[in-house]
Design a protein around this motif. Structure first.
Motif, PDB file in Angstrom:
ATOM      1  N   ALA A 306       9.410  19.571 -13.205  1.00 15.64           N
ATOM      2  CA  ALA A 306      10.212  19.090 -14.336  1.00 15.64           C
ATOM      3  C   ALA A 306       9.935  17.626 -14.659  1.00 15.64           C
ATOM      4  O   ALA A 306       9.987  17.215 -15.823  1.00 15.64           O
ATOM      5  N   HIS A 307       9.650  16.822 -13.641  1.00 16.00           N
ATOM      6  CA  HIS A 307       9.427  15.383 -13.844  1.00 16.00           C
ATOM      7  C   HIS A 307       8.245  14.918 -13.003  1.00 16.00           C
ATOM      8  O   HIS A 307       8.411  14.173 -12.026  1.00 16.00           O
ATOM      9  N   PRO A 308       7.024  15.324 -13.352  1.00 18.89           N
ATOM     10  CA  PRO A 308       5.857  14.870 -12.583  1.00 18.89           C
ATOM     11  C   PRO A 308       5.638  13.371 -12.755  1.00 18.89           C
ATOM     12  O   PRO A 308       5.922  12.801 -13.809  1.00 18.89           O
ATOM     13  N   GLY A 309       5.148  12.761 -11.699  1.00 19.67           N
ATOM     14  CA  GLY A 309       4.809  11.345 -11.787  1.00 19.67           C
ATOM     15  C   GLY A 309       5.970  10.393 -11.637  1.00 19.67           C
ATOM     16  O   GLY A 309       5.908   9.264 -12.127  1.00 19.67           O
ATOM     17  N   ARG A 310       7.038  10.818 -10.961  1.00 17.08           N
ATOM     18  CA  ARG A 310       8.131   9.860 -10.702  1.00 17.08           C
ATOM     19  C   ARG A 310       7.622   8.712  -9.838  1.00 17.08           C
ATOM     20  O   ARG A 310       6.788   8.894  -8.959  1.00 17.08           O
ATOM     21  N   ARG A 311       8.162   7.535 -10.097  1.00 15.58           N
ATOM     22  CA  ARG A 311       7.826   6.346  -9.314  1.00 15.58           C
ATOM     23  C   ARG A 311       9.063   5.839  -8.589  1.00 15.58           C
ATOM     24  O   ARG A 311      10.187   6.270  -8.858  1.00 15.58           O
ATOM     25  N   ILE A 312       8.844   4.900  -7.677  1.00 14.00           N
ATOM     26  CA  ILE A 312       9.934   4.268  -6.937  1.00 14.00           C
ATOM     27  C   ILE A 312      10.309   2.971  -7.645  1.00 14.00           C
ATOM     28  O   ILE A 312       9.442   2.112  -7.852  1.00 14.00           O
TER      29      ILE A 312
END
Length: 496
Positions: A306-312
């Protein structure tokens, strides 16, 4: 990766942009070096040599490709996430330590002799500290040539060169072009005075795809501290303390990655400011590798899809992040913002900026020690913990900087009275950039575990190593919260 010749050959044949920044290809027949995704014809295997850094390729006598611009790639995720001495050294060089303190200063920060340091970098990065710093200066100079209308002499000294002559020679050697020729290839932007003694530069920050900006920008917006940060018209703005002077930065997700406008009191601090912004937004992560690994778990797979590429959402300064996390212990996001704003108003350093709402720099640890008790409107125990932490940061007992030893920092934090495992993991994740931090007792994670039917979250999370910080971002998104929302940005307006 550059030592795995077969893997590198496959990457350049596929022109795979996922590997840009992870290694560089030197073409023996042309004398140029490229990024893996270079659109030029793929050279024969016998005619290529692979390098771990641009500096190593330059030191071997290769010049930068004019088509793929290898210096404009995202940084290698290896240097960003690893915690060994080599990666710490590269991060410190990227932050400008060699330009400020020389090679002896870098060696001292790592606890190495100069000879040990040079051997470490030559073996692992393919180039010594001076060569790595020189490559950094060359890329900064090219950025300024293409993005500003500054005179060449100003650019030379702003990029860290000791003379215009060395600047001209380096640009010809690295890019096979004069500064005038490089300027003609730029997009025609201008360097603008913006009042308050600041010079403004517009840049597009490269980022590996996929890139989900929702939670990283959403977190920064939802936790913004008055005076230091503001969100207006779809853009996140903040002040930024630098080794020399300060900057105001304006950031927004863009088609090319992240659009950035930087206003600097000292233009020579541009590369350090860019490096800190990249860490803030976690732009050098390898989302394909992370998502592929976490997506193998059936419980996380739908979240990753659903949300590829989440970052910190990290920070620009480890000390600041630690103090902000302590201010926000056991209170709501709104209360944490109030505590932060009160501290900033009391002991933050006032600065004059042309952006409404940006009036202060977040206080240093030394300034926090001077804050009166009335500023800390919460239990005395937490106030004392903040003071103890500020003292340890101020006297150097505790190092949370870009070159910190993460294991040592964790141990020292955990040994301090008033700091428990949750706080340590949060500081490790956001302040130290640890990709494997996991605050297992966090209420948001506990609720996510209940929703997913995970009875023992701590035990289950072992399967998500070494990317538990990223798993945390996906789990937090299961609970509706403003930290996952960017007002006005399609795809980020609805809470997850």
């Amino acid at each position: 990766m550059y030592t795995d010749r077969d893997a590198c050959l496959r990457a350049i044949r596929a022109k795979d942009a996922r590997f840009d920044g992870r290694f560089y290809t030197g073409v023996l027949t042309t004398g140029i070096y490229c990024r893996p995704s270079c659109p030029a014809r793929t050279p024969l295997p016998a005619n290529v040599q692979f390098f771990p850094t641009a500096a190593a390729a330059q030191q071997a006598g290769f010049r930068a490709c004019k088509r793929c611009l290898p210096g404009a790639t995202p940084g290698s995720p290896d240097w960003d996430v690893r915690g060994d001495a080599l990666s710490r050294a590269v991060r410190l060089i990227d932050d400008g330590v060699v330009d400020r303190d020389g090679v002896p200063g870098l060696a001292a920060r790592l606890g190495y002799s100069i000879r040990q340091l040079q051997r470490l970098l030559a073996d692992g990065a393919g180039a010594g500290p001076l060569a790595l710093a020189r490559a950094r200066r060359a890329q900064t100079a090219r950025t300024l040539l293409e993005a500003t209308s500054l005179p060449h002499a100003d650019i030379a000294f702003a990029a860290g060169f000791s003379s215009v002559r060395s600047f001209n020679a380096t640009m010809r050697e690295v890019y096979a072009a004069t500064p005038t020729e490089l300027r003609g290839r730029g997009p025609g932007r201008h360097c603008r005075p913006g009042g308050s003694g600041l010079t403004f530069v517009d840049l597009d920050l490269a980022v590996r795809r996929p890139f989900c900006p929702c939670n990283v920008f959403g977190h920064l917006i939802a936790t913004a501290i008055d005076g230091v940060e503001v969100f207006r018209d779809g853009v996140y703005h903040r002040t930024l303390r630098l080794p020399v002077g300060f900057a105001v930065v304006s950031l927004a997700p863009g088609a090319a990655g992240v659009s950035a406008r930087l206003g600097l009191s000292d233009l020579g601090q541009l590369p350090t400011a860019v490096a800190r912004i990249r860490r803030l937004l976690d732009l050098d992560a390898d989302p394909v590798a992370i998502d592929s690994f976490l997506g193998d778990d059936p419980r996380l797979a739908p979240l990753v899809a659903a949300h590829p590429g989440r970052r910190i959402p990290r920070g620009v300064d480890g000390d600041e992040i630690a103090l902000r996390i302590l201010l926000g212990q056991q209170v709501s996001t709104a209360a944490a913002r109030t505590h932060g704003a009160r501290l900033v108003a009391a002991v933050g350093e006032p600065v004059e900026t042309p952006l409404p709402g940006l009036t202060h720099l977040f206080p240093t640890a030394e300034r926090v020690l001077d804050a009166p008790d009335a500023v800390f409107a919460f239990p005395a125990g937490r106030r004392d913990t903040i003071r103890r932490t500020a003292l340890a940061l101020a006297d150097g007992t505790l190092d949370l900087g870009v070159g910190a030893d993460r294991d040592e920092a964790r141990a020292k934090l955990l040994a301090m009275r008033g700091i428990g495992p949750w706080t340590v993991e949060m500081i490790a994740m956001r302040g130290l950039g640890d990709p494997d931090a996991f605050p297992a007792t966090d209420l948001g994670l506990v609720r996510a575990a209940e929703r997913l039917g995970v009875p023992d979250l701590a035990a289950t999370s072992a399967a998500w190593r070494p990317w538990r910080s990223y798993a945390t971002q996906h789990l937090w998104a299961l609970t509706p919260h403003a930290v996952n929302t960017i007002p006005g940005v399609p795809g980020c307006e609805e809470r997850s």
